[in-house]
Design a protein around this motif. Structure first.
Motif, PDB file in Angstrom:
ATOM      1  N   ARG A   1     -50.627 -82.635 -42.500  1.00 34.93           N
ATOM      2  CA  ARG A   1     -50.289 -83.618 -43.461  1.00 34.93           C
ATOM      3  C   ARG A   1     -51.038 -85.434 -42.576  1.00 34.93           C
ATOM      4  NH1 ARG A   1     -44.282 -81.502 -44.309  1.00 34.93           N
ATOM      5  NH2 ARG A   1     -45.272 -80.205 -46.115  1.00 34.93           N
ATOM      6  N   LYS A   2     -50.177 -85.829 -41.325  1.00 35.13           N
ATOM      7  CA  LYS A   2     -50.494 -86.786 -40.819  1.00 35.13           C
ATOM      8  C   LYS A   2     -51.692 -86.922 -40.738  1.00 35.13           C
ATOM      9  CE  LYS A   2     -46.766 -89.430 -41.827  1.00 35.13           C
ATOM     10  NZ  LYS A   2     -45.828 -88.655 -40.509  1.00 35.13           N
ATOM     11  N   HIS A   3     -52.408 -85.989 -39.658  1.00 31.11           N
ATOM     12  CA  HIS A   3     -53.451 -86.633 -38.657  1.00 31.11           C
ATOM     13  C   HIS A   3     -54.514 -85.458 -39.788  1.00 31.11           C
ATOM     14  CE1 HIS A   3     -50.240 -88.127 -36.658  1.00 31.11           C
ATOM     15  NE2 HIS A   3     -49.834 -87.349 -36.320  1.00 31.11           N
ATOM     16  N   GLY A   4     -53.845 -84.535 -40.816  1.00 34.30           N
ATOM     17  CA  GLY A   4     -55.704 -83.744 -40.945  1.00 34.30           C
ATOM     18  C   GLY A   4     -56.337 -84.075 -41.903  1.00 34.30           C
TER      19      GLY A   4
ATOM     20  N   ASN B   1     -43.051 -87.246 -29.039  1.00 35.71           N
ATOM     21  CA  ASN B   1     -41.646 -87.528 -28.113  1.00 35.71           C
ATOM     22  C   ASN B   1     -41.164 -86.315 -27.606  1.00 35.71           C
ATOM     23  OD1 ASN B   1     -39.562 -87.923 -26.714  1.00 35.71           O
ATOM     24  ND2 ASN B   1     -39.436 -90.232 -27.673  1.00 35.71           N
ATOM     25  N   PRO B   2     -40.908 -85.982 -26.687  1.00 33.82           N
ATOM     26  CA  PRO B   2     -39.956 -84.490 -26.530  1.00 33.82           C
ATOM     27  C   PRO B   2     -38.838 -85.217 -27.391  1.00 33.82           C
ATOM     28  CG  PRO B   2     -41.292 -84.601 -24.333  1.00 33.82           C
ATOM     29  CD  PRO B   2     -41.175 -86.017 -25.569  1.00 33.82           C
ATOM     30  N   ALA B   3     -38.399 -86.043 -27.853  1.00 32.64           N
ATOM     31  CA  ALA B   3     -37.149 -85.949 -27.691  1.00 32.64           C
ATOM     32  C   ALA B   3     -37.282 -86.108 -29.247  1.00 32.64           C
ATOM     33  CB  ALA B   3     -36.120 -87.550 -27.837  1.00 32.64           C
TER      34      ALA B   3
ATOM     35  N   PRO C   1     -49.194 -83.262 -30.631  1.00 29.13           N
ATOM     36  CA  PRO C   1     -50.272 -83.193 -29.879  1.00 29.13           C
ATOM     37  C   PRO C   1     -51.064 -85.216 -29.980  1.00 29.13           C
ATOM     38  CG  PRO C   1     -51.277 -81.766 -31.203  1.00 29.13           C
ATOM     39  CD  PRO C   1     -49.593 -82.084 -32.039  1.00 29.13           C
ATOM     40  N   GLU C   2     -50.677 -85.061 -31.342  1.00 30.02           N
ATOM     41  CA  GLU C   2     -51.607 -86.605 -31.308  1.00 30.02           C
ATOM     42  C   GLU C   2     -50.380 -88.009 -30.342  1.00 30.02           C
ATOM     43  OE1 GLU C   2     -54.318 -87.410 -33.774  1.00 30.02           O
ATOM     44  OE2 GLU C   2     -54.147 -89.351 -33.202  1.00 30.02           O
ATOM     45  N   SER C   3     -51.495 -88.509 -29.768  1.00 30.80           N
ATOM     46  CA  SER C   3     -50.163 -89.461 -29.088  1.00 30.80           C
ATOM     47  C   SER C   3     -49.360 -90.454 -29.603  1.00 30.80           C
ATOM     48  CB  SER C   3     -50.506 -90.353 -28.060  1.00 30.80           C
ATOM     49  OG  SER C   3     -52.326 -89.958 -28.212  1.00 30.80           O
TER      50      SER C   3
ATOM     51  N   PRO D   1     -54.074 -80.064 -30.553  1.00 31.47           N
ATOM     52  CA  PRO D   1     -54.562 -80.024 -32.180  1.00 31.47           C
ATOM     53  C   PRO D   1     -55.571 -78.054 -32.355  1.00 31.47           C
ATOM     54  CG  PRO D   1     -55.040 -81.885 -31.108  1.00 31.47           C
ATOM     55  CD  PRO D   1     -54.615 -80.540 -29.814  1.00 31.47           C
ATOM     56  N   LYS D   2     -56.545 -77.932 -31.501  1.00 31.60           N
ATOM     57  CA  LYS D   2     -56.996 -76.526 -32.495  1.00 31.60           C
ATOM     58  C   LYS D   2     -56.004 -75.695 -32.131  1.00 31.60           C
ATOM     59  CE  LYS D   2     -60.806 -73.867 -30.457  1.00 31.60           C
ATOM     60  NZ  LYS D   2     -61.191 -74.011 -28.971  1.00 31.60           N
TER      61      LYS D   2
END
Lengths: 473, 502
Positions: free
Chosen positions: B140-143, B123-125, B115-117, B62-63
């Motif tokens: 957008r999503k996690h910020g 998922n790599p896919a 990185p956000e699980s 994330p950093k």
């Protein structure tokens, strides 16, 4: 004699003979020409006869009143046209009033019987179904509640007369669609009959379960005036809303006699008993008031105008009830009331106001329901007829149907420490959409001082206003 | 895809902190990422959300993702957002030739995972192919949403999103006829469909009614057709403002949303006034020996119900209320005319109406009756009542019945005149002009003629509070000008001439 002439010689040529009829009461035979009266003339005739008779009753001249009643009885009928029906119930009220002068007779003819609860429930249901007023009031109330409770997680609603589950079912459905999810809802329903509350509880919890809303219904079986606010168990942290649909006016019932005697304004004409002659001077002053339409002036000069500070301040039950409610710090209080002044001190004031008001209501029925309908007859007789009887024949604490106009309610509530919340544009839009979608023609919604007034053909009939607890700051 | 030595298509490399930086800036002279990859000969664009299976999956911390200055000069450790800017900067350091070269490696295809699980893209896919993309996604999503639109208070985490929004916020607005504003086209269209449905339905009803679809055919059409143009003009003018100005003036709202039926009612009620007089005459004539009127009575009420029913709703059979509506325009002029505009639209298709039979004596609404009675005053004498009908009672004959017959003819013109003119105007003013002496009387009785109809609705509060004794005095005063007084009662009895004062 001149009096009789003045009061009854009005309209069509045949009526001119009426004044001379009372002089020979032994005539007996029903006036044949009355049968041939066309409905409009008959209606006008009835109006004038009614008012004349009411005048007599107010003045105490029972003989003339009796003759008047008899004349009316030839024209009025609960199964006839609108005016005939109205006249029938008004004369019943007037007769009841006269009869109260003989308590023995009155009691013998009106024995105290527990009226069938099911009939009362049915009549309320009919009122709900045949008219849009209750539905509109619910739509507007619910919209105001939803807007006020935006963001609240715990909502507690107190329903001062909990008899129609449709109101809260509608709210439950709207709340479940709230974007932030429904709150925890608690509804406390107050009613005099246990069965009604049980029915409410059943329907509402069923609906809440369907919608998966956390819901609680607390029934309180009590008369409104005897309500113990402790029993409401308002918890801290919950947002409180109060819904009063056509209930608040019953708390205005008080012993007018005592208050008038004690009034500082020293009214010249205490309405001590039914048979007091109305003084002309006072009437002229009342006329002046009506001419000026100085309805908001709480210091109007006429003591028997319902706007005098006397009547505003003096209702003890209302004062203490409003204070108690205010003490609960409600976030919202929505009040639906009849928009008419049936709380005047003099009988004539009340009769004329009631005539106009119930004429509109009876007209609604006339245009939407057939004359032979039993439901219509029930509503007219058991709901409106009883209200009319109460307005005309009862006095003091018995007179519960003390409807007042919105401007008076506004004054009253502001005095009690509530602040008005103007009903939102969205609420009005909802209400109008409802009217159109249900095809209720002829009804209109007007806005007045931030409150909504439901009208029939421009005649305002019911007002809905929203209030909040106002801190003194 | 391409078979290669490496069977494992995707390898995941995790990097953190400074290492991540090095792995990010992969195609330059910085460190080599800690992963073993298979270089791909050509660049292809993958479908969004479906990363190239051969691509290297890079999971940045994330950093790293949040870092803005990813390109760092190795000499002075200055950070740059873009690689080109870094190159430009490096030139200034005067590096020796060898170090100037950039390691010319095949740019490895990289896909990035979030990185956000808890995120789908962890998922790599479902890795995203673009570094900028993954950064934006992460923001957008996690910020935290740091950018806010002033106008609509909408918050954004990515500055470019915010800028894009600013361009369109408030610029494009859809406005429905009913006045509601929408920023989104789809919500506007949905609303308009709903809103339109109502307006259209009423418009359709109007056109149907005017076509006389429900009616008796010729009778209805004739009745409607004759005075149709003038009444329709006021009605159409009512329609358009009503439809557009619906939002704020709710007083107009019901009027506006259902203007067609109302207006149509206007049209038909006015059109009916001319023939209403016939009904009027008929109803009174039925009590007389005039045979001519009676067939009229029979025919007219039967056609009008159809007319009015067609107006209000579809499929309304002859109903009793319809004749009532007919009468109201002519009989109780001013207030009821206004009433009649809406009255005819009252008659719904309730099943109960099917039980109605047109009665020969249609009834006015009680409210109308009360208003009329108020106009006349509590104690006006007979000719005043006739005045109330809008005609001077000078046409008295010997017989009272005859009088009733005679009057309607005069009444017609007056009523028609009033009817055509009044629907949208202040009805009370119309009537006041008609009843010359009325204002005096009514003022005395507490009725302001110029007041709105609601004042009229309280006529009795002023009028009838006056006790019976006072009324006599009042009327004497009102009629003191040589008009009928109480003394005139006996004179009126033979229905003689009522004096020139009228």
């Amino acid at each position: 004699m001149a009096q009789e002439e003045g009061s009854s010689s009005v309209t069509s040529p045949p009526l001119q003979f009426l004044p001379w009829m009372p002089l020979s009461p032994g005539m007996g035979s029903p006036y044949p020409w009355l049968r041939e009266l066309k409905s409009e003339d008959r209606g006008l005739c009835l109006i004038h006869l009614l008012l004349a008779c009411a005048n007599h009753v107010a003045a105490g001249s029972i003989e003339s009143a009796n003759i008047g009643l008899e004349q009316i009885s030839h024209l009025a009928s609960p199964d006839g046209d609108t005016m005939q029906r109205i006249a029938a119930y008004f004369t019943a009220g007037l007769a009841d009033r006269i009869l109260k002068g003989w308590p023995g007779l009155h009691r013998a003819l009106n024995p105290k019987q527990a009226s069938l609860i099911s009939e009362e429930i049915l009549v309320q249901r009919l009122f709900f179904e045949l008219f849009p007023f209750l539905k509109l009031s619910y739509v507007i109330t619910n919209q105001a509640i939803i807007e006020a409770m935006e963001g609240e997680r715990m909502v507690h609603i107190i329903d001062l007369n909990s008899s129609e589950p449709a109101q809260w079912i509608n709210l439950l459905q709207t709340l479940s669609a709230r974007p932030e999810g429904p709150p925890h809802l608690r509804i406390t329903g107050i009613h005099e009959q246990k069965e009604v509350l049980e029915q409410m509880a059943l329907r509402l919890t069923e609906e809440a379960e369907k919608l998966d809303i956390s819901f609680q219904f607390n029934p309180i079986v009590s008369k409104l005036e005897n309500l113990d606010l402790e029993s409401l168990r308002v918890k801290t942290g919950e947002a409180l809303a109060i819904s009063s649909v056509l209930q608040l006016h019953t708390l205005l019932a008080m012993d007018d006699e005592m208050h008038r005697r004690n009034s500082p304004s020293g009214s010249k004409n205490p309405n001590s008993n039914h048979f007091q002659r109305v003084q002309i001077n006072q009437n002229r002053r009342t006329l002046g008031d009506w001419l000026e339409r100085d309805v908001v002036n709480a210091y109007s000069s006429s003591p028997d105008s319902a706007l005098s500070p006397l009547s505003l301040a003096a209702s003890p039950k209302m004062g203490s009830f409003l204070n108690a409610l205010r003490g609960l710090s409600p976030k919202l209080m929505v009040i639906t009331e009849q928009e008419s002044n049936h709380n005047g001190f003099t009988l004539m004031e009340r009769v004329t106001e009631a005539l106009n008001f119930y004429a509109a209501l009876f007209d609604c029925l006339e245009s939407t329901v057939s004359r032979v309908s039993l439901e219509r007859h029930k509503v007219e007789k058991m709901l409106f007829g009883e209200e009319i009887k109460n307005i005309i024949a009862c006095e003091g604490t018995d007179r519960k149907e003390r409807h007042e106009k919105l401007e008076k309610w506004i004054l009253r509530l502001e005095l009690a420490g509530f602040g008005i919340i103007p009903l939102s544009y969205h609420g009005r839009l909802q209400a109008n959409r409802f009217l159109q979608s249900y095809g209720y023609d002829g009804y209109k919604i007007k806005e007045e001082n931030g409150c909504l007034v439901i009208c029939w053909q421009d005649r305002p009939l019911f007002s809905v206003s929203a209030w909040k607890f106002r801190r003194y700051d | 895809m391409v078979g290669g030595e490496n069977s494992s298509r995707m390898t995941v490399s995790t990097a953190s902190g400074e290492d991540a930086i090095s792995s990010v800036s992969s195609f330059d002279n910085q460190g080599i990422p800690h992963s073993i990859t298979v270089p791909i000969p050509k660049k292809k664009r993958n479908l969004p959300g479906m990363p190239d299976p051969d691509a290297e999956v890079v999971a940045l911390s994330p950093k790293t993702l949040l870092a803005t200055n990813r390109f760092v000069c190795e000499i002075c450790n200055k950070g740059f957002q873009r690689d080109q800017n870094l190159q430009l900067h490096r030139r200034g350091h005067n590096l020796p030739w060898k170090l100037k070269q950039r390691t010319n490696k095949e740019p490895r295809k990289r896909v990035y995972v979030c990185p956000e699980s808890s995120c789908v893209h962890h998922n790599p896919a479902r890795a995203l192919g673009d570094l900028t993309g993954i950064k934006k996604h992460f923001y957008r999503k996690h910020g935290e949403k740091k950018w806010k639109c002033e106008r609509c208070s909408k918050k954004y985490a990515v500055q470019s999103d915010w800028k894009a929004h600013l361009k369109t916020c408030g610029t494009k607005e859809y406005k429905c006829d009913c006045g509601t504003l929408f920023s989104r086209r789809d919500s506007f269209i949905t609303h308009r469909a709903f809103c339109d449905a109502l307006a259209e339905e009423s418009a359709r009803a109007q056109t149907l009614a005017i076509m006389g679809k429900e009616g008796n055919g010729c009778d209805v059409r004739r009745v409607v057709a004759s005075p149709s143009p003038p009444p329709l003009t006021p009605s159409t003018s009512v329609v358009s403002p009503g439809l557009s100005v619906q939002s704020s003036e709710l007083a107009e709202n019901p009027f506006g949303l259902s203007p067609p039926p109302t207006a149509c009612a206007t049209a038909t009620s006015t059109s009916s006034t001319s023939s209403t007089s016939n009904v009027f005459a008929a109803t009174f004539a039925s009590s007389t020996a005039e045979p001519a009127a009676i067939p009229q009575e029979a025919s007219v009420p039967s056609s009008f119900p159809h007319l009015f029913c067609g107006l209000a709703r579809s499929d309304c059979p002859p109903t009793m209320p319809a004749p009532r509506a007919i009468e109201s325009p002519s009989l109780s002029l001013s207030p009821s005319l206004y009433l009649s505009n809406n009255t005819s639209s009252l008659f719904t298709t309730e099943q109960d109406h099917y039980h109605y039979t047109p009665s020969p004596q249609p009834a006015m609404s009680a409210t109308a009756l009360l208003q009329k009675a108020a106009q006349m005053g509590a104690t006006t004498s007979n000719p005043s009542f006739l005045r109330g009908l809008g005609l001077p009672p000078s046409t008295n004959q010997d017989n009272n019945c005859n009088k009733w017959v005679v009057e309607p003819e005069n009444n017609t013109t007056v009523a028609a005149g009033l009817g055509l003119g009044l629907p949208s105007s202040d009805v009370m003013m119309g009537s006041s002009s008609l009843f010359g002496n009325k204002p005096t009387t009514l003022d005395l009785l507490g009725l302001g003629m110029a007041a709105a109809s609601s004042a009229m609705l309280n006529p009795y509060s002023g009028g009838f509070n006056v006790g019976a004794a006072a009324v006599a005095a009042a009327t004497a005063a009102a009629y003191g000008g040589g008009k009928e007084t109480w003394d005139g009662v006996p004179e009126r009895k033979p229905y003689g001439s009522t004096g020139a004062s009228l």
